[in-house]
Design an enzyme around this catalytic site. Structure first.
Site, PDB file in Angstrom:
ATOM      1  N   TYR A  85       2.954   4.746   0.643  1.00  0.00           N
ATOM      2  CA  TYR A  85       3.616   5.380   1.793  1.00  0.00           C
ATOM      3  C   TYR A  85       2.601   6.281   2.497  1.00  0.00           C
ATOM      4  O   TYR A  85       1.783   6.928   1.847  1.00  0.00           O
ATOM      5  CB  TYR A  85       4.797   6.224   1.328  1.00  0.00           C
ATOM      6  CG  TYR A  85       5.919   5.422   0.698  1.00  0.00           C
ATOM      7  CD1 TYR A  85       6.588   4.429   1.404  1.00  0.00           C
ATOM      8  CD2 TYR A  85       6.320   5.668  -0.616  1.00  0.00           C
ATOM      9  CE1 TYR A  85       7.627   3.704   0.823  1.00  0.00           C
ATOM     10  CE2 TYR A  85       7.365   4.950  -1.206  1.00  0.00           C
ATOM     11  CZ  TYR A  85       8.004   3.967  -0.475  1.00  0.00           C
ATOM     12  OH  TYR A  85       9.038   3.261  -1.055  1.00  0.00           O
ATOM     13  N   ASP A 112       0.847  -1.200   0.000  1.00  0.00           N
ATOM     14  CA  ASP A 112       0.000   0.000   0.000  1.00  0.00           C
ATOM     15  C   ASP A 112       0.875   1.239   0.000  1.00  0.00           C
ATOM     16  O   ASP A 112       2.090   1.154   0.218  1.00  0.00           O
ATOM     17  CB  ASP A 112      -1.050  -0.028   1.126  1.00  0.00           C
ATOM     18  CG  ASP A 112      -0.476   0.149   2.511  1.00  0.00           C
ATOM     19  OD1 ASP A 112      -1.208   0.572   3.400  1.00  0.00           O
ATOM     20  OD2 ASP A 112       0.709  -0.145   2.714  1.00  0.00           O
ATOM     21  N   PHE A 168       6.687   1.922  -4.457  1.00  0.00           N
ATOM     22  CA  PHE A 168       8.086   2.110  -4.044  1.00  0.00           C
ATOM     23  C   PHE A 168       8.631   3.513  -4.312  1.00  0.00           C
ATOM     24  O   PHE A 168       9.684   3.883  -3.809  1.00  0.00           O
ATOM     25  CB  PHE A 168       9.024   1.064  -4.678  1.00  0.00           C
ATOM     26  CG  PHE A 168       8.788  -0.336  -4.183  1.00  0.00           C
ATOM     27  CD1 PHE A 168       9.233  -0.726  -2.929  1.00  0.00           C
ATOM     28  CD2 PHE A 168       8.093  -1.262  -4.947  1.00  0.00           C
ATOM     29  CE1 PHE A 168       8.998  -2.012  -2.456  1.00  0.00           C
ATOM     30  CE2 PHE A 168       7.851  -2.547  -4.485  1.00  0.00           C
ATOM     31  CZ  PHE A 168       8.309  -2.923  -3.234  1.00  0.00           C
TER      32      PHE A 168
END
Length: 223
Positions: free
Chosen positions: A65, A63, A76
């Site tokens: 940040y 999920d 990412f």
């Protein structure tokens, strides 16, 4: 918060299903009542930046940040001006040892997305500072439909499945044209169990070249 490129025919049936209606209502309510990441306009950036026809590689995250100014719709990746998160630092370390890429001063992965790397989280929104707070609300069904659409592609695609949740998607990947590579998650908690040394990036490029496709330029440049 709409999809308008070639992903639309692949997923528009999802928008008509009951689960999506309740997911939509839930997400709208969350955005209206609390702080949610990424910004609403960025939820579908993975699909805006990487049309279905251009997908060559899929990197699955979990999920978004959940801190301010980080998430922008690509797994990412963080917006410029943020510290590179620990999992991405480890991805950069593996790229450095695998392909000799230098470690850049930012975690902005749009360059990958624009070359056909679908940076897909399985859940596309999250409440500020509460990891996994939007799990099991319907996003997983929607992103499974995305994975199915990529699986159905005629051109070869590389799926990079890092960590157990991503690894569980392997059973959906039934198209023999594709390459599936699995490793532990790049998180500091697990990277030493086999993410380091997995050589997924060079293997991806060798597979793409063997199939007559342009390899990915994995080097993220310094800003």
């Amino acid at each position: 918060m709409m999809i308008d490129n070639d992903w639309l025919p692949a997923v528009e049936q999802e928008f008509k299903k009951p689960y999506y209606k309740s997911l939509y209502d839930f997400v709208v309510k969350e955005y209206n009542s609390t702080v949610v990441y990424p910004p609403a306009d960025d939820i579908f950036n993975a699909f805006h930046f990487t049309p279905l026809s251009k997908v060559k590689v899929v990197i699955l995250g979990q999920d978004p940040y959940h801190n301010e100014h980080q998430a922008h719709g690509l797994s990412f990746s963080v917006l410029p001006g943020n510290d590179t998160p620990p999992s991405l630092q480890n991805i950069y370390k593996e790229l450095n040892s695998d392909l000799g890429c230098y470690i850049p001063n930012n975690g902005y992965l749009k360059k990958w997305a624009e070359q056909g790397v679908l940076l897909l989280n399985t859940v596309l929104t999250v409440r500020a500072h509460q990891a996994n707070s939007h799990q099991n609300m319907g996003w997983e069904k929607f992103t499974d439909a995305i994975i199915e659409a990529v699986n159905a592609k005629d051109e070869p695609v590389v799926f990079l499945l890092w960590g157990a949740p991503a690894g569980r998607k392997e059973k959906m990947l039934t198209n023999s044209k594709h390459l599936v590579l699995k490793a532990p998650h790049p998180s500091p908690l697990s990277a030493y169990r086999g993410f380091f040394g997995c050589k997924h990036f060079s293997q991806t490029n060798e597979f793409l070249k063997a199939n007559g496709l342009e390899p990915i330029d994995w080097q993220i440049e310094n800003i």
